[in-house]
Enzyme design. Structure first.
Site, PDB file in Angstrom:
ATOM      1  N   CYS A 198       0.823  -1.206   0.000  1.00  0.00           N
ATOM      2  CA  CYS A 198       0.000   0.000   0.000  1.00  0.00           C
ATOM      3  C   CYS A 198       0.857   1.256   0.000  1.00  0.00           C
ATOM      4  O   CYS A 198       0.475   2.283  -0.570  1.00  0.00           O
ATOM      5  CB  CYS A 198      -0.941  -0.010   1.205  1.00  0.00           C
ATOM      6  SG  CYS A 198      -2.293  -1.199   1.050  1.00  0.00           S
ATOM      7  N   CYS A 344      14.131   4.362  -3.232  1.00  0.00           N
ATOM      8  CA  CYS A 344      12.696   4.639  -3.323  1.00  0.00           C
ATOM      9  C   CYS A 344      12.151   4.720  -1.899  1.00  0.00           C
ATOM     10  O   CYS A 344      12.880   5.055  -0.968  1.00  0.00           O
ATOM     11  CB  CYS A 344      11.982   3.585  -4.164  1.00  0.00           C
ATOM     12  SG  CYS A 344      11.999   1.921  -3.453  1.00  0.00           S
TER      13      CYS A 344
END
Length: 386
Positions: A198, A344
């Protein structure tokens, strides 16, 4: 598939105040005081106090479940608040167990909350589950989902599971001996990195509410014996169309019985990264190693491959910005003459970018294990975590 009947024996007769509290529930056709007493006598274990746990636990408490155990080790962060409705702004930095316990206390102080501040694994889940009637899995990773399924199968206890991602959700019931299990629906886990978390792919908050509410309803049905649980059926929800779809499945007669717990991270192909003081070799650089490289001023091209909104939240400097979706056409901007480190949010997308660059002939590229979240937790706590 027929209902297996009520799971929990009824507790003591309810006091007038309790009858008044549940009067709208007691008015339901097929639901009576005995059903309410079963809820009061039930013990439910919930894995996760995040998006699904945050939506499910308050409903279990308000419905009258007497004892709720919650497993979680996280603290509340700002990025949780858009979907984890049991937590608020004043809870940021607090244990999610403390926060959700306060939420339940505000609903019904008589509900017993048992806090399990541990990460469940093959070594502890059976001991924890032994004290409960039903297991709810609201986790966000495949190793825990398979662990929960197998622990429930070994103990013969029902498992209510849910999964959410982006605009979609799934929910079902796994109950060995009564119907198929999660492994019959998903015999093997997906290849690591093919399904984003998520935090990587996003989630619409109302999807958490919908799936969490269904999980709560399935738990009530199992405890009291009303209705027909989602045994052999997975319900999917698509928020973009507002539609539900049921997918029926059956137990695989060729599957061996589940008799022991295994190493679920290895089963799901999840690598465990060791942190050490030596310079990293291979594909990864850990947070401390990257910090030393930057502090020493060593030659390195640090590339942020996240999306623009993520870079606006927090960055590691100095870094260059090449979003993953643009990497193919901007590959000439990746240097070959000095070491390159990709980062990231949590390390999933940077691992994919690393694989692409390696396939493109780059042998000087590594990525930051755990992403910027690991860096902020380990090196620079002042950085925003999201």
């Amino acid at each position: 598939m027929s209902s297996p009947g009520a799971l929990v024996e009824p507790g003591a007769p309810l006091a007038p105040e309790r009858l008044a509290r549940y009067s709208r529930q007691l008015a339901l056709p097929g639901f009576d005081e005995v059903a309410q007493r079963r809820l009061a006598n039930a013990r439910v274990l919930v894995i996760g106090a995040g998006g699904l746990g945050s939506a499910t636990v308050p409903y279990l408490a308000s419905a009258g479940v007497g004892t709720i155990g919650i497993v979680d080790t996280d603290v509340v962060e700002l990025s949780n608040l858009h979907r984890q409705i049991s937590h608020g702004v004043s809870d940021i930095g607090r244990s999610k167990l403390d926060s959700i316990s306060d939420t339940v206390a505000g609903i019904d102080p008589s509900t017993v909350i048992i806090r399990h501040d541990v990460r469940v694994d093959s070594g502890n889940i059976l001991d924890i589950l032994a004290d409960y009637d039903v297991l709810l899995d609201g986790s966000d990773n495949f190793p825990t989902r398979y662990l929960a399924n197998d622990a429930a199968a070994i103990t013969g206890k029902p498992l209510v599971w849910g999964a959410i991602l982006q605009y979609h959700g799934q929910v079902g019931v796994a109950w060995a001996g009564q119907g198929p299990t999660y492994r019959d629906l998903f015999p093997t886990p997906p290849i690591p990195g093919t399904i984003p978390s998520c935090s990587e792919g996003g989630v619409l908050p109302s999807v958490c509410a919908v799936i969490g509410a269904i999980m709560g309803a399935e738990t009530i049905k199992i405890i009291t014996g009303i209705g027909q649980p989602l045994l052999g059926t997975v319900t999917t929800y698509d928020a973009l169309t507002g539609r539900f779809r049921d997918i029926d499945f059956a137990a695989d007669p060729e599957s061996p019985p589940i008799t022991e717990l295994i190493d679920y991270e290895a089963f799901c192909g999840v690598a465990t990264t060791a942190t050490h003081d030596e310079e990293a070799e291979g594909d990864e650089v850990d947070a401390r190693q990257l910090a030393r490289i930057l502090e020493r001023g060593e030659p390195v091209q640090l590339i942020d491959i996240r999306e623009p909104y993520e870079r606006a939240i927090v960055t590691i400097e100095p870094s260059e910005f090449i979003p993953l979706g643009t990497l193919t056409r901007r590959i000439d901007e990746v240097r070959r003459d000095i070491p390159v480190v990709l980062y990231c949010h949590s390390g999933v997308r940077s691992a994919r970018a690393l694989a692409f660059l390696r396939d493109s002939g780059f042998d000087n590229v590594r990525h930051l294990a755990g992403g910027i979240d690991s860096y902020s937790a380990t090196v620079e706590p002042a950085l925003v975590r999201y």
